[in-house]
Every structure is written in C-alpha cells, then in structure tokens.
Design a protein around this motif. Structure first.
Motif, short mmCIF file in Angstrom:
data_model
loop_
_atom_site.label_atom_id
_atom_site.label_comp_id
_atom_site.label_asym_id
_atom_site.label_seq_id
_atom_site.Cartn_x
_atom_site.Cartn_y
_atom_site.Cartn_z
N LEU A 7 40.94 46.00 26.12
CA LEU A 7 42.21 45.99 26.85
C LEU A 7 42.76 44.57 26.96
CD1 LEU A 7 41.36 48.55 29.69
CD2 LEU A 7 42.96 48.89 27.78
N ALA A 8 41.87 43.61 27.16
CA ALA A 8 42.30 42.20 27.24
C ALA A 8 42.85 41.73 25.90
CB ALA A 8 41.14 41.32 27.69
N SER A 9 42.20 42.18 24.81
CA SER A 9 42.67 41.76 23.48
C SER A 9 44.04 42.35 23.17
CB SER A 9 41.67 42.18 22.40
OG SER A 9 41.71 43.58 22.17
N ASP A 10 44.38 43.48 23.84
CA ASP A 10 45.70 44.09 23.67
C ASP A 10 46.73 43.53 24.65
OD1 ASP A 10 44.78 45.73 21.65
OD2 ASP A 10 44.39 47.45 22.96
N GLY A 11 46.29 42.59 25.48
CA GLY A 11 47.21 41.98 26.44
C GLY A 11 47.44 42.82 27.68
N ILE A 12 46.65 43.87 27.86
CA ILE A 12 46.82 44.75 29.02
C ILE A 12 46.06 44.21 30.24
CG2 ILE A 12 46.39 47.09 29.90
CD1 ILE A 12 46.64 48.04 26.94
N LYS A 13 44.87 43.71 29.99
CA LYS A 13 44.07 43.08 31.05
C LYS A 13 44.01 41.58 30.77
CE LYS A 13 42.27 46.52 33.64
NZ LYS A 13 40.82 46.73 33.67
N PRO A 14 43.79 40.75 31.81
CA PRO A 14 43.72 39.31 31.58
C PRO A 14 42.43 38.90 30.86
CG PRO A 14 43.24 39.82 33.88
CD PRO A 14 43.71 41.09 33.25
N MET A 15 42.53 37.88 30.04
CA MET A 15 41.34 37.30 29.41
C MET A 15 40.56 36.52 30.46
SD MET A 15 40.57 37.67 26.15
CE MET A 15 41.33 38.40 24.68
N THR A 16 39.25 36.57 30.40
CA THR A 16 38.40 35.76 31.27
C THR A 16 37.30 35.15 30.41
OG1 THR A 16 36.69 37.41 31.81
CG2 THR A 16 38.75 37.54 33.06
N PHE A 59 26.01 38.70 35.14
CA PHE A 59 25.50 38.13 36.39
C PHE A 59 25.78 36.63 36.46
CE2 PHE A 59 22.98 42.04 36.80
CZ PHE A 59 23.00 42.23 38.18
N ALA A 60 25.55 35.94 35.34
CA ALA A 60 25.73 34.48 35.33
C ALA A 60 27.18 34.08 35.57
CB ALA A 60 25.24 33.92 33.99
N LEU A 61 28.11 34.79 34.93
CA LEU A 61 29.52 34.43 35.07
C LEU A 61 30.10 34.89 36.41
CD1 LEU A 61 30.89 34.93 31.44
CD2 LEU A 61 30.37 32.80 32.64
N ALA A 62 29.51 35.93 36.99
CA ALA A 62 29.94 36.35 38.33
C ALA A 62 29.68 35.23 39.33
CB ALA A 62 29.22 37.62 38.75
N LEU A 63 28.56 34.54 39.17
CA LEU A 63 28.23 33.42 40.06
C LEU A 63 29.22 32.27 39.90
CD1 LEU A 63 24.32 33.28 39.75
CD2 LEU A 63 25.67 34.07 41.71
N LYS A 64 29.87 32.21 38.73
CA LYS A 64 30.85 31.16 38.49
C LYS A 64 32.26 31.61 38.84
CE LYS A 64 28.19 28.90 34.83
NZ LYS A 64 28.15 28.45 33.42
N GLY A 65 32.38 32.84 39.40
CA GLY A 65 33.68 33.31 39.88
C GLY A 65 34.53 34.05 38.87
N ASP A 66 33.93 34.47 37.74
CA ASP A 66 34.70 35.23 36.75
C ASP A 66 35.14 36.56 37.35
OD1 ASP A 66 35.07 35.43 33.49
OD2 ASP A 66 34.74 37.38 34.41
N ASP A 67 36.44 36.80 37.34
CA ASP A 67 36.98 37.99 38.01
C ASP A 67 36.44 39.29 37.43
OD1 ASP A 67 38.46 36.47 39.77
OD2 ASP A 67 40.30 36.55 38.58
N LEU A 68 36.37 39.38 36.11
CA LEU A 68 35.89 40.62 35.49
C LEU A 68 34.41 40.82 35.77
CD1 LEU A 68 36.20 43.12 33.78
CD2 LEU A 68 35.89 41.70 31.72
N ALA A 69 33.63 39.77 35.69
CA ALA A 69 32.19 39.88 35.98
C ALA A 69 31.97 40.37 37.41
CB ALA A 69 31.51 38.53 35.76
N ILE A 70 32.73 39.82 38.34
CA ILE A 70 32.63 40.25 39.74
C ILE A 70 33.02 41.72 39.88
CG2 ILE A 70 33.67 39.96 42.03
CD1 ILE A 70 33.84 36.92 41.36
N GLU A 71 34.10 42.10 39.21
CA GLU A 71 34.56 43.50 39.26
C GLU A 71 33.48 44.45 38.72
OE1 GLU A 71 37.73 46.19 36.75
OE2 GLU A 71 38.36 44.17 37.32
N LEU A 72 32.84 44.07 37.62
CA LEU A 72 31.81 44.92 37.02
C LEU A 72 30.59 45.04 37.93
CD1 LEU A 72 32.00 43.68 33.31
CD2 LEU A 72 32.78 45.89 34.19
N LEU A 73 30.19 43.94 38.56
CA LEU A 73 29.03 44.00 39.46
C LEU A 73 29.36 44.78 40.73
CD1 LEU A 73 27.29 40.52 39.16
CD2 LEU A 73 26.73 42.67 38.03
#
Length: 291
Positions: A164-173, A210-224
C-alpha cells in the motif's frame, strides 16, 4: 522391571528428548530433526528414535533398553485426529507411547501438571487451558486463517502495508523501506515470493518490527499494537474459560508483555518447566492421550 520415562517435544524444526529414571534423575537429553506428524509420521518417528538413541547413549543405555521406556510425546500436528491415529498405529520398540499436542505438553510443564493455561505466540499462536485433565483450546488453526498474535500474521500485515505504501496509499516509513530493500525494491519480486512463502518467511521480519517500534516507527508501533490486541483477545478468552494463571510463551509472547494492558498482565505467570517435562509427565499415562 524398572521403567524409564522419556519426554519428547517435537515440532516442525526439531525434536527434543529427555530421559529420567523412576526417581526423576536426568539420564540424557538430545535433539534431532522435525517431528511434526503432519509433515510425515515416519519422519517424525525416525526423529524421535534418533533423539532418544542419542540421549540414551549419555548414560550408556542403548536400543536394548527401549522396551523399558514409557514415552510421552508432545508433538505438533497431533491435534489432527487422522494423523494421531496413523502415528499411534506405527510399530515402535517402547514400553508405551502417549501422544498429545506440543501445546498440551507445554501447558502441563508450565504448571507442573496442575490446572493452568498457556498462550504461545511465536511464528504462530495457540492458547490452551488444562482444567482437571480437560483441555480447552483457543486459536491455533494455522496460518493464514488463524494464528493471530503470531509473527507470521504480523509479517503478512507488514507486507500488505508495504505494498500500500508503494502505491502511495499508506505513508512510507523506515519499516516499509526495510522490506522494500529486502526485495531489492522490486514489487514483482514480493508477489512472486508470496506464492511460496511459508509462515516462517513472513515471521522473519518480527525482530525488525520490534527494533523499529522502539525507535518510534509509526507502522511498527501499529503492528505491535495490533499483535498485542490479538494476544489480549486470546488471553481474555482463556480467562473466561476459568484460567487465572497464564504463561505467555514464544518469541513474540515474551517480547510483547510491555504492550499489553495492566488488566491482562495480572493473569500472567512464569512457566515452571518446559514441554519436554510435560512429555515426561504424560509418559506411561494413557489418560493423557488426546484421542
């Protein structure tokens, strides 16, 4: 005749064996290949015999001693009735075999045979509550139709979000960029990969999430957050069945605790023993057979 007691914890990757005497002394422990009976009952039996042979050698025991061994089997795939019966009809050299699921063995071990529940969240997921020898199961019907809260489902959602991000529908993270880089920024490569990808292939992205969620990645946080919500769903279901002590296990389960709500955490306990000890508790006791 003096009997020996063998516990087996067998899954798709490995088969672990542990031998104890009637006094509970450890005589040997070893590991061999796959023992998921859905991947082949003969393959599973070969792995079991190999692991027991190697464990027995540690105390100078041999195949001549197999007839004195009661074997408790906690095996992946045992929940499928036809596979259970096919496996139990195989000829074997042991005094007896008792067969139940790997989750059942893990639950027995976690609570040392007493009433209690476990929630396993690894690549897949499954919850089980044992109450007075009766087992109550939630989930665990395999990817992709079940196994919410496991790494494979989380990886599937990641792939979907990346597309979805590659289609421009969701933001890239940073997380979607990591996935695209993994596939050399080739969307067709992702599609081709998906045709044969196994649960473990989807689950391979879990450490990065898990690693990127700790760095505040929005998608990683959403998935966790979604994974934690799914695990809470199963924990709540186990509690409604009567479980007040639940051991949360598995590679995802052990790392997701801080994402769970305090009201759910109050039911969590540490497992006391492993699934191999659960197998030993089953050994020689036909009442632990699933069917």
């Amino acid at each position: 005749m003096t009997y020996l007691y063998v516990g087996i914890d067998g899954g798709g990757t490995s088969c672990r064996a542990r031998i104890r005497n009637s006094q509970g002394d450890l005589l040997g422990e070893a590991k061999s290949g796959s023992a998921n009976i859905l991947l082949g009952i003969e393959v599973a039996m070969d792995s079991i015999i190999t692991a027991i042979t190697q464990a027995a050698a540690q105390s100078k025991l041999s195949e001549n001693d197999f007839a004195t061994m009661h074997v408790g089997l906690a095996l992946a795939g045992a929940e499928q009735k036809s596979a259970w019966h096919e496996f139990m009809q195989l000829k074997h050299p042991f005094a007896s075999m008792t067969l139940n699921t790997d989750a059942y063995g893990a639950c027995l071990g976690a609570h040392k045979g007493k009433n209690g529940a476990i929630m396993i969240a690894g690549t897949g997921s499954c919850g089980i509550y044992i109450q007075d020898a009766q087992q109550h199961v939630v989930g665990g019907r395999e990817f992709p139709i079940s196994d919410q809260g496991g790494g494979a489902i989380m990886g599937l959602h990641l792939i979907q979000n990346t597309l979805l991000a590659s289609d421009g529908i969701k933001p890239m993270t940073a997380l979607t960029e990591h996935v695209l880089a993994h596939f050399n920024h080739d969307i067709d490569s992702i599609v081709d990969w998906s045709k044969t990808a196994r649960p473990c292939d989807y689950g391979q992205f879990s450490p990065t999430i898990f690693a990127l969620a700790l760095k505040g990645d929005d998608l990683a946080i959403e998935l966790l957050q979604q994974t934690a919500s799914d695990i809470e769903m199963f924990l709540t279901a186990l509690n409604k069945k009567g479980a007040t002590q639940i051991a949360l296990m598995g590679s995802i389960g052990e790392r997701i605790i801080e994402w769970l709500s305090p009201s759910i955490r109050q039911y969590l306990v540490q497992p006391q023993c492993d699934a191999i000890e659960g197998g030993i508790m089953m050994a020689g006791k036909a009442e632990h057979n699933l069917f």
